[in-house]
Each structure stands twice: as structure tokens, then as C-alpha cells.
Design a protein around this motif. Structure first.
Motif, mmCIF file in Angstrom:
data_model
loop_
_atom_site.group_PDB
_atom_site.id
_atom_site.type_symbol
_atom_site.label_atom_id
_atom_site.label_comp_id
_atom_site.label_asym_id
_atom_site.label_seq_id
_atom_site.Cartn_x
_atom_site.Cartn_y
_atom_site.Cartn_z
ATOM 1 N N LEU A 1 17.811 -31.544 9.791
ATOM 2 C CA LEU A 1 18.833 -31.221 9.326
ATOM 3 C C LEU A 1 18.859 -30.068 9.153
ATOM 4 N N THR A 2 17.793 -29.344 10.131
ATOM 5 C CA THR A 2 17.624 -27.709 9.891
ATOM 6 C C THR A 2 16.559 -27.554 10.627
ATOM 7 N N ILE B 1 16.604 -10.629 -0.420
ATOM 8 C CA ILE B 1 17.690 -11.235 -0.899
ATOM 9 C C ILE B 1 18.971 -11.216 0.451
ATOM 10 N N ARG B 2 19.230 -10.530 1.409
ATOM 11 C CA ARG B 2 19.510 -11.364 2.930
ATOM 12 C C ARG B 2 18.971 -12.263 2.957
ATOM 13 N N ALA B 3 17.529 -12.773 2.854
ATOM 14 C CA ALA B 3 17.278 -14.511 3.624
ATOM 15 C C ALA B 3 18.029 -15.104 2.341
ATOM 16 N N ALA B 4 17.743 -14.846 1.237
ATOM 17 C CA ALA B 4 18.373 -15.812 -0.039
ATOM 18 C C ALA B 4 20.095 -16.591 0.331
ATOM 19 N N GLU B 5 20.117 -15.156 1.039
ATOM 20 C CA GLU B 5 22.086 -15.270 0.965
ATOM 21 C C GLU B 5 22.129 -15.946 2.495
ATOM 22 N N ILE C 1 21.416 -20.088 1.134
ATOM 23 C CA ILE C 1 21.849 -20.679 0.164
ATOM 24 C C ILE C 1 23.628 -21.263 1.374
ATOM 25 N N ALA C 2 23.486 -20.105 2.410
ATOM 26 C CA ALA C 2 24.124 -21.092 3.378
ATOM 27 C C ALA C 2 23.615 -21.763 4.164
ATOM 28 N N GLU C 3 22.748 -21.908 4.526
ATOM 29 C CA GLU C 3 22.903 -23.388 5.395
ATOM 30 C C GLU C 3 22.004 -23.731 4.728
ATOM 31 N N VAL C 4 21.403 -23.744 3.313
ATOM 32 C CA VAL C 4 21.791 -25.586 2.654
ATOM 33 C C VAL C 4 23.375 -26.152 2.427
ATOM 34 N N GLU C 5 24.011 -25.113 1.952
ATOM 35 C CA GLU C 5 25.430 -25.461 2.039
ATOM 36 C C GLU C 5 25.635 -26.580 3.265
ATOM 37 N N LYS C 6 25.296 -26.582 4.405
ATOM 38 C CA LYS C 6 25.573 -26.835 5.289
ATOM 39 C C LYS C 6 24.731 -28.184 5.956
#
Length: 80
Positions: free
Chosen positions: A23-24, A59-63, A66-71
Motif C-alpha cells: 500500500l506504500t 516536521i517536514r517528515a510528519a507532513e 500524513i499526506a501519504e497516509v491520506e493516500k
């Protein structure tokens, strides 16, 4: 149906049920584990001070994560 009782359980679950089934990209499992170690250091080491660079990267990695988890969630929902 899975209820991890520790952060390590969440990381293991993510690896087994998200990364290993395709899935990722494995990069996101590593990213999660690496930043969990940083969080452990910050919370539990007597003397630890994150650098500005480490904080900015976290912070960059968390953002990005999160974007990947949304996908990933959209992929799961599309499967039904």
C-alpha cells in the motif's frame, strides 16, 4: 480490529499491514520508525536536545507522512 498497546505495536502494524502488502513504499515505514526513535530520545533521555535541523526535518517528515497516509486511506476505501 487491531489494538496496539505500545507505539512499537503501531510501527509493527504499519510495516506488516501497510508496507508489506504494497500500500506504500517501505520508505514510509522506515520514516515512522526513525522518527519514533527521535521522539523516544526527546522524551526519555536525561540529556537530549534536538537540533533545529532535526526539528525541521521531523516536521517536514510528519507532513509528508500524513499526506501519504491520506493516500493510503483513499486506496483502502477504493478497495471497499
Amino acid at each position: 480490529g487491531y489494538d496496539p498497546h505500545r507505539h512499537k505495536g503501531v510501527i509493527t502494524f504499519f510495516g506488516d499491514k501497510v508496507v508489506k502488502v504494497g500500500l506504500t513504499h517501505p520508505r514510509y515505514g522506515k520514516l515512522l520508525a526513525n522518527h519514533m526513535r527521535l521522539r523516544d530520545n526527546a522524551d526519555y533521555k536525561v540529556i537530549f536536545r534536538a537540533t533545529r535541523k532535526q526539528a525541521d526535518e521531523a516536521i517536514r517528515a510528519a507532513e509528508e507522512f500524513i499526506a501519504e497516509v491520506e493516500k493510503i486511506m483513499r486506496k483502502i476505501q477504493a478497495r471497499g
